[in-house]
Structures are given as structure tokens and as C-alpha cells.
Design an enzyme around this catalytic site. Structure first.
Site: not given
Length: 382
Positions: A93, A119, A178, A218, A225-226, A357
Site C-alpha cells: 500500500y 497482498r 518493513r 511493527d 503495521e499501523l 442521501h
């Protein structure tokens, strides 16, 4: 300056909450002792009953001849000159996001894809992102990796790919994952063995092989990994250690958004994951293509479509297993659904919800067509 400002605010927050911040390198001496070294080489020791490892990760380098000529996504924002014609290596990403904004700024941008896009994400949605990006002006080289980088014509970089084709770029950006920043921690002194490929630490409920040493973020094996995930995991761990909680961190039902030219928001299971885990006979996939209102008045976007789908477990009262949304402001759309899924959202709950809407978000609560039915999933109306 923005990043420096954030770091300063973090230090202020630590001080205001009574946390001592030491800008030093820590290395395990034993399970209760960390040896710390400052930038002048002064060494001291800190002892603790419990120790938390949260050192994060660093971009994985390109492992080929001339790989040092490539920059990372960290570097792209510090460039003092135009990146020019750019190759983004990898289909993560981060790579696709960088390729998207570079192409949007008018740079000739190519993505080198070893196998598949994104992936770990929903395959159908990933393929739609690829198609949209190609139309957005991003070039893709599929089933190749760089095998050699060399400078020519001054600062330009000639890339030789695994299929022996060659191309010259001004910038090569690598975003192939990473690696945990654990190499200097002395984990071997406390019996912790990391994953050889990425340096990450295996854990069970954030607890490492050494019972009083924990890991979050991480640096932890099989963790998204956020940054918000690491923050929430730290809160959940603190509650268990010091607040009497028994609730583990939920690493599955996490909202995330990929900020590609067409944004992708998702929470829960992908379609492929759900089919594999729960069985095709138990899964219904409700889906819909639609044209967001703001796109309908844009000549450059009116021929594109947004997309959403909801993965439902028929065998469990119609429980919603996953929601996927491709369209404007996908992150804003998805955040509330994350809370609903954690509370056991069912498809009947979605059907009973009145949409706002005209928004793209209402497409999720007006889904009615399943893939199993074979009916047209294109949305009608305004």
C-alpha cells in the site's frame, strides 16, 4: 516540519504524564536489566520488573547490485529536488500510495510488481485499484523485480529488471515491506529469537518467550503495521497488566484505508479469507458498483465506478465478517462500521439502517444483490 512538530508534541505528552524520556540506545543485559547508551557513549543501566519493546521498524532495503541507489518512502518527502521519472518497487500500500500521488503531480511513474497488488487485502478490490491507477496514469511492470541499479548520465539510474529489460529513471523508490529494528537490542541475551527474514518478535498476547518482556507494534510478528494498532495494543496490554482486564487485543476487526487515487477502506475478513475459513456454502457476498455523486459531474471520473461489498456468515445469524469500500473518503466511511462489527453487526442490522442521501456511504446499507444470485450488481437511481 510537520513530523518534527509531532515528535515534539509526543515528548511533551510523555512529560505531562510523568514519563521520563531518554534519547538513548537500549540493549538487554538480562531479563530485568537494560543497558542504555547516549550519543556521547555514556553507558548506564535501568532495571524493571516488566519491559516493553516497541522499537517499530524500518523500510526494507533493495537487495540487488546498486540497491543503495534507491530511496525509501521516508526519503521521498525529504527530497530537495523534483523526483522526476520515478520507479516504485513493490506492490504494497505504501508503494501504490506513493505512485498515486506522484502520478497525480504529473510525474512519469511506474510500479514494479513481483506478484500481486496489495497482498493480504481483498483480491477483487486490489485488482480494481490497479485498473483505476492505470487509468490514472500509473504504469505497471508485472512479474519483475530489479536485479541491478547503476548510475548513468549523471544522477539518473538505469534499472535492469529480472526479465532483462532496462529502463532509466530519475528516482527509484523501494517499498517492499518493513523490517523490525531489533538488531541492536541484545535479544539473544534474554532468550528471544526473532524471525530471520524481518527481525520481528513472535508473541502470544504481546508476551514474548521471556515472560516479563512484551512487544507491541511493527516489531511484533503477525501484527498489522499501523500506528493506531500499536497504540490500541498498548492500551489493551496496560489494562490487562494493571487494570484487571482480561480482554485481548483484536487484530482482525481493524479498520484501515489505502490512500490510493481511488481510496479503499476495509474492516474484517476479505472474501478469500472468509471462503477459506468458513466454507463457501456458509458465505454470502453482497456487492454493488456505483457512481459517487461527486464523480458524476466530472468528465475525468464519471466513467469510473465505486464499489462496495459485505461478507456475511449465513450460518451465524447473518453476522457480518467483513466490509469493503472503494470510493471517495473511504476512511471516513469505514470508521463507524468498525465499531459496529466489533459489537456483532449482522446483515439485518445493515438492512434496517436508514442511509444518508445522497452519500456514497449509504451504498453499504442498501446492498441487496449477492454474488450467488448472479444478478446485476450495478446501482441505479441518483
Amino acid at each position: 516540519n510537520h513530523i518534527r512538530g509531532l515528535n515534539f508534541k509526543y515528548r511533551v505528552n510523555l512529560r505531562e504524564n510523568g514519563v521520563t524520556y531518554l534519547n538513548k540506545l537500549g540493549t538487554f543485559k538480562d531479563t530485568n536489566t537494560v543497558q542504555v547508551t547516549d550519543k556521547k557513549g555514556n553507558v548506564s543501566e535501568i532495571t524493571a520488573a516488566r519491559i516493553l519493546v516497541a522499537v517499530g521498524g524500518r523500510p526494507t532495503n533493495l537487495n540487488c547490485d546498486g540497491g543503495e541507489l534507491a530511496i525509501s518512502s521516508d526519503d521521498i518527502f525529504a527530497l530537495e529536488k523534483s523526483p522526476g521519472k520515478t520507479l516504485c518497487v513493490g506492490a504494497s500500500y505504501i508503494s501504490l500510495e506513493c505512485a498515486g500521488f506522484l502520478a497525480g503531480l504529473g510525474y512519469d511513474t511506474t510500479v514494479a510488481v513481483r506478484s500481486i497488488l496489495l497482498r493480504g487485502f481483498d483480491r477483487e478490490c486490489a485488482d480494481k485499484i490497479g485498473s483505476y491507477m492505470e487509468d490514472h496514469g500509473v504504469n505497471f511492470k508485472h512479474e519483475v523485480i530489479p536485479k541491478k541499479l547503476e548510475k548513468i548520465d549523471g544522477d539518473r539510474i538505469q534499472v535492469t529488471f529480472s526479465d532483462d529489460t532496462q529502463e532509466v529513471y530519475d528516482t527509484v523508490l523501494v517499498a517492499i515491506g518493513r523490517s523490525a529494528d531489533t538488531g541492536k537490542l541484545g535479544l539473544e541475551n534474554v532468550g528471544i529469537v526473532t524471525n530471520q527474514s524481518n527481525g520481528k518478535i513472535p508473541t502470544t498476547f504481546e508476551q514474548t518467550a521471556s515472560p516479563n518482556i512484551y512487544a507491541i507494534g511493527d516489531v511484533m510478528e503477525n501484527c498489522p503495521e499501523l500506528t493506531p494498532v500499536a497504540i490500541q495494543a498498548g492500551i489493551a496490554l496496560s489494562r490487562r497488566l494493571f487494570g484487571g482486564s482480561k480482554e485481548p487485543m483484536d487484530y482482525k476487526n481493524i479498520c484501515t484505508t489505502v490512500f490510493t487515487p481511488i481510496e479503499y477502506g476495509t474492516v474484517g475478513y476479505s472474501e478469500d479469507e472468509a471462503l477459506q475459513k468458513f466454507g463457501a456454502e456458509n458465505i454470502d457476498v453482497y456487492h454493488k458498483s456505483f457512481v459517487p455523486l461527486e464523480w458524476s459531474i466530472s468528465e475525468s471520473r464519471s466513467h469510473h465506478q465505486g464499489f462496495t461489498k459485505v461478507i456475511v456468515d449465513k450460518s451465524n445469524n447473518g453476522k457480518v465478517l467483513g466490509i469493503h469500500f472503494l470510493g471517495p473518503s473511504a476512511g471516513e466511511v469505514m470508521q463507524g462500521y468498525g465499531a459496529a462489527i466489533k459489537k456483532g453487526l449482522t446483515f439485518a442490522d445493515l438492512e434496517d439502517t436508514v442511509g444518508i442521501h445522497p452519500t456514497s456511504a449509504e451504498e453499504i446499507v442498501t446492498l441487496s444483490v449477492t454474488k450467488r444470485s448472479g444478478k446485476d450488481a450495478a446501482a441505479g437511481g441518483c
